[in-house]
Write a protein that holds these residues in place. Structure first.
Motif, PDB file in Angstrom:
ATOM      1  N   VAL A  82     -57.010  23.051 -13.670  1.00  0.00           N
ATOM      2  CA  VAL A  82     -57.101  22.637 -11.903  1.00  0.00           C
ATOM      3  C   VAL A  82     -56.934  21.652 -11.388  1.00  0.00           C
ATOM      4  O   VAL A  82     -55.861  21.021 -10.817  1.00  0.00           O
ATOM      5  CB  VAL A  82     -58.169  23.624 -11.070  1.00  0.00           C
ATOM      6  CG1 VAL A  82     -58.279  22.983  -9.812  1.00  0.00           C
ATOM      7  CG2 VAL A  82     -58.355  24.915 -11.123  1.00  0.00           C
ATOM      8  N   TRP A  83     -57.325  20.548 -12.379  1.00  0.00           N
ATOM      9  CA  TRP A  83     -57.178  19.024 -12.345  1.00  0.00           C
ATOM     10  C   TRP A  83     -55.747  18.603 -12.738  1.00  0.00           C
ATOM     11  O   TRP A  83     -55.208  17.603 -12.180  1.00  0.00           O
ATOM     12  CB  TRP A  83     -57.783  17.830 -13.482  1.00  0.00           C
ATOM     13  CG  TRP A  83     -57.925  17.045 -13.262  1.00  0.00           C
ATOM     14  CD1 TRP A  83     -57.619  15.984 -14.376  1.00  0.00           C
ATOM     15  CD2 TRP A  83     -57.936  15.757 -12.553  1.00  0.00           C
ATOM     16  NE1 TRP A  83     -57.234  14.778 -13.886  1.00  0.00           N
ATOM     17  CE2 TRP A  83     -58.275  14.221 -13.314  1.00  0.00           C
ATOM     18  CE3 TRP A  83     -58.002  15.822 -10.914  1.00  0.00           C
ATOM     19  CZ2 TRP A  83     -58.337  13.454 -11.794  1.00  0.00           C
ATOM     20  CZ3 TRP A  83     -58.217  15.277 -10.472  1.00  0.00           C
ATOM     21  CH2 TRP A  83     -58.396  14.194 -11.079  1.00  0.00           C
ATOM     22  N   ILE A  84     -55.359  19.154 -13.585  1.00  0.00           N
ATOM     23  CA  ILE A  84     -53.901  19.117 -13.797  1.00  0.00           C
ATOM     24  C   ILE A  84     -52.794  19.291 -13.062  1.00  0.00           C
ATOM     25  O   ILE A  84     -51.872  18.874 -12.767  1.00  0.00           O
ATOM     26  CB  ILE A  84     -52.797  19.583 -15.170  1.00  0.00           C
ATOM     27  CG1 ILE A  84     -54.091  18.995 -16.364  1.00  0.00           C
ATOM     28  CG2 ILE A  84     -51.988  19.439 -15.515  1.00  0.00           C
ATOM     29  CD1 ILE A  84     -53.148  19.793 -18.237  1.00  0.00           C
ATOM     30  N   ALA A  85     -53.146  20.830 -12.092  1.00  0.00           N
ATOM     31  CA  ALA A  85     -51.697  21.062 -11.475  1.00  0.00           C
ATOM     32  C   ALA A  85     -52.181  20.167 -10.155  1.00  0.00           C
ATOM     33  O   ALA A  85     -51.244  20.036  -9.768  1.00  0.00           O
ATOM     34  CB  ALA A  85     -53.196  22.368 -10.568  1.00  0.00           C
ATOM     35  N   ALA A 168     -45.289  25.220  -4.810  1.00  0.00           N
ATOM     36  CA  ALA A 168     -45.044  26.193  -5.233  1.00  0.00           C
ATOM     37  C   ALA A 168     -45.261  26.179  -7.413  1.00  0.00           C
ATOM     38  O   ALA A 168     -46.255  27.651  -7.293  1.00  0.00           O
ATOM     39  CB  ALA A 168     -43.670  26.810  -4.870  1.00  0.00           C
ATOM     40  N   GLY A 169     -45.067  25.262  -7.636  1.00  0.00           N
ATOM     41  CA  GLY A 169     -44.852  25.026  -9.280  1.00  0.00           C
ATOM     42  C   GLY A 169     -46.991  25.169  -9.455  1.00  0.00           C
ATOM     43  O   GLY A 169     -47.224  25.801 -10.093  1.00  0.00           O
ATOM     44  N   ALA A 170     -47.372  24.174  -8.839  1.00  0.00           N
ATOM     45  CA  ALA A 170     -48.702  23.438  -8.440  1.00  0.00           C
ATOM     46  C   ALA A 170     -49.348  24.889  -8.398  1.00  0.00           C
ATOM     47  O   ALA A 170     -50.412  24.986  -8.619  1.00  0.00           O
ATOM     48  CB  ALA A 170     -48.907  22.691  -8.011  1.00  0.00           C
ATOM     49  N   GLY A 171     -49.513  25.511  -7.637  1.00  0.00           N
ATOM     50  CA  GLY A 171     -49.850  26.703  -6.825  1.00  0.00           C
ATOM     51  C   GLY A 171     -49.581  27.888  -8.051  1.00  0.00           C
ATOM     52  O   GLY A 171     -50.571  28.480  -8.512  1.00  0.00           O
ATOM     53  N   VAL A 206     -55.881  27.878  -5.614  1.00  0.00           N
ATOM     54  CA  VAL A 206     -54.592  27.614  -4.844  1.00  0.00           C
ATOM     55  C   VAL A 206     -54.954  26.585  -3.781  1.00  0.00           C
ATOM     56  O   VAL A 206     -53.742  25.813  -3.788  1.00  0.00           O
ATOM     57  CB  VAL A 206     -53.724  29.029  -4.841  1.00  0.00           C
ATOM     58  CG1 VAL A 206     -52.295  29.012  -4.479  1.00  0.00           C
ATOM     59  CG2 VAL A 206     -53.928  29.580  -5.994  1.00  0.00           C
ATOM     60  N   GLY A 207     -55.179  27.753  -2.544  1.00  0.00           N
ATOM     61  CA  GLY A 207     -55.350  26.573  -1.830  1.00  0.00           C
ATOM     62  C   GLY A 207     -55.931  25.128  -1.866  1.00  0.00           C
ATOM     63  O   GLY A 207     -55.436  24.222  -1.092  1.00  0.00           O
ATOM     64  N   GLY A 208     -56.574  25.090  -1.986  1.00  0.00           N
ATOM     65  CA  GLY A 208     -56.944  23.456  -2.562  1.00  0.00           C
ATOM     66  C   GLY A 208     -56.689  22.605  -3.376  1.00  0.00           C
ATOM     67  O   GLY A 208     -56.276  21.927  -2.783  1.00  0.00           O
ATOM     68  N   ALA A 212     -54.768  19.286  -1.512  1.00  0.00           N
ATOM     69  CA  ALA A 212     -55.644  18.075  -2.172  1.00  0.00           C
ATOM     70  C   ALA A 212     -54.106  17.302  -2.253  1.00  0.00           C
ATOM     71  O   ALA A 212     -54.055  16.091  -1.360  1.00  0.00           O
ATOM     72  CB  ALA A 212     -56.506  18.935  -3.239  1.00  0.00           C
ATOM     73  N   GLY A 213     -53.445  18.092  -2.979  1.00  0.00           N
ATOM     74  CA  GLY A 213     -51.963  17.594  -3.567  1.00  0.00           C
ATOM     75  C   GLY A 213     -51.489  16.924  -2.255  1.00  0.00           C
ATOM     76  O   GLY A 213     -51.107  15.515  -2.139  1.00  0.00           O
ATOM     77  N   TRP A 214     -51.004  17.679  -1.624  1.00  0.00           N
ATOM     78  CA  TRP A 214     -50.289  17.525  -0.018  1.00  0.00           C
ATOM     79  C   TRP A 214     -50.650  16.367   0.792  1.00  0.00           C
ATOM     80  O   TRP A 214     -50.628  15.595   0.983  1.00  0.00           O
ATOM     81  CB  TRP A 214     -50.477  18.762   0.874  1.00  0.00           C
ATOM     82  CG  TRP A 214     -49.276  18.142   2.392  1.00  0.00           C
ATOM     83  CD1 TRP A 214     -48.510  17.923   2.912  1.00  0.00           C
ATOM     84  CD2 TRP A 214     -50.120  17.984   3.662  1.00  0.00           C
ATOM     85  NE1 TRP A 214     -48.218  17.955   3.706  1.00  0.00           N
ATOM     86  CE2 TRP A 214     -49.610  17.384   4.728  1.00  0.00           C
ATOM     87  CE3 TRP A 214     -51.375  17.512   4.006  1.00  0.00           C
ATOM     88  CZ2 TRP A 214     -49.353  17.039   5.636  1.00  0.00           C
ATOM     89  CZ3 TRP A 214     -51.753  17.478   5.153  1.00  0.00           C
ATOM     90  CH2 TRP A 214     -51.178  16.927   5.861  1.00  0.00           C
ATOM     91  N   TRP A 215     -52.503  16.137   0.782  1.00  0.00           N
ATOM     92  CA  TRP A 215     -53.246  14.867   1.244  1.00  0.00           C
ATOM     93  C   TRP A 215     -53.219  13.817   0.928  1.00  0.00           C
ATOM     94  O   TRP A 215     -52.913  13.137   1.306  1.00  0.00           O
ATOM     95  CB  TRP A 215     -54.612  15.471   1.210  1.00  0.00           C
ATOM     96  CG  TRP A 215     -55.708  14.613   2.133  1.00  0.00           C
ATOM     97  CD1 TRP A 215     -56.418  14.219   1.805  1.00  0.00           C
ATOM     98  CD2 TRP A 215     -55.341  14.344   3.539  1.00  0.00           C
ATOM     99  NE1 TRP A 215     -57.123  12.971   2.652  1.00  0.00           N
ATOM    100  CE2 TRP A 215     -55.756  13.312   3.791  1.00  0.00           C
ATOM    101  CE3 TRP A 215     -54.618  14.731   5.125  1.00  0.00           C
ATOM    102  CZ2 TRP A 215     -56.815  12.917   5.200  1.00  0.00           C
ATOM    103  CZ3 TRP A 215     -54.764  14.330   6.275  1.00  0.00           C
ATOM    104  CH2 TRP A 215     -55.584  13.082   6.532  1.00  0.00           C
TER     105      TRP A 215
END
Length: 229
Positions: A82-85, A168-171, A206-208, A212-215
């Motif tokens: 999760v952290w790597i994503a 999408a890849g991170a998801g 997935v949503g988190g 979080a990445g977008w923010w």
């Protein structure tokens, strides 16, 4: 198992199919980690990242029996993934390029660690299909190298043309992490009777990660926008 016998070929076919099915996650993480490297380093990162990941996976396969005895392995691996994503999306060091801006060796580290975390299902599948035949394990892992390299190159081209694919890849990586967490034997009593809880875990992760990445990327872009103004 006798070399080149019908059962041997059947097992090898099963291993190849496992590699094909599970190579997608590996191709995604390699492409995302290499996406911000200079063009002349991207192919090098893909090839050597794949080789490093295969070496780690080989060692994991050899020690699969021992790995299965580690309580909490899937849970810890899932949380780390999760952290790597998230780190593949979030800016790092004041730039907008994420983890890959750490350079070639930073990309290598990300690729190998993420692949090792994600490779548990592949390791278990290959080891099971090989039925104790070490030569099949080695051949199967060697076959997986061109599959992952080709897949990573293809994903990287898509990411360069359509940056939204990064999210999408991170998801996908976050979803893989969710599968690992939900599959953790220590949590069977929690997840097995509750389908909604399993689904909620996938949605939350997935949503988190994407949110979080977008923010984080938006916050990092704000000072740049103000400086241009």
């Amino acid at each position: 198992m006798e070399l080149f016998s019908t059962p041997w070929w059947s097992s090898l076919l099963a291993i190849v199919l496992i590699d094909l099915v599970l190579a997608g996650d590996n191709a995604i993480v390699i492409a995302l980690a290499a996406r911000s490297l200079p063009a002349h380093l991207q192919k090098k990162a893909i090839v050597w990242g794949t080789v490093g990941a295969i070496v780690v996976r080989t060692l994991m396969t050899v020690g699969v029996v021992w790995l299965l005895r580690i309580p909490g392995l899937m849970l810890v691996g899932g949380l780390a993934l999760v952290w790597i994503a998230y780190r593949l999306l979030a800016p790092h060091g004041g730039t907008s390029h994420g983890v890959a801006v750490n350079g070639f060796w930073g990309a290598m580290k990300t690729i190998v660690i993420a692949d090792a975390l994600m490779g548990v299902d592949n390791v278990l599948g290959v080891a099971g299909a090989a039925h104790g035949s070490f030569d099949l394990v080695v051949i199967g892992l060697l076959i997986s190298v061109p599959i992952v390299v080709w897949g990573s190159t293809l994903v990287l081209r898509w990411v360069e043309r359509f940056p939204v694919i990064t999210y999408a890849g991170a998801g996908v990586l976050a979803f893989t992490a969710g599968k690992m967490i939900v599959s953790e034997p220590l949590l069977d009593a929690l997840y097995d009777p509750h389908l909604l809880l399993r689904l909620a875990t996938y949605v939350l992760l997935v949503g988190g990660v994407i949110g979080a990445g977008w923010w984080a990327a938006r916050r990092a872009a704000a000072p740049d926008a103000r400086s241009l103004a």
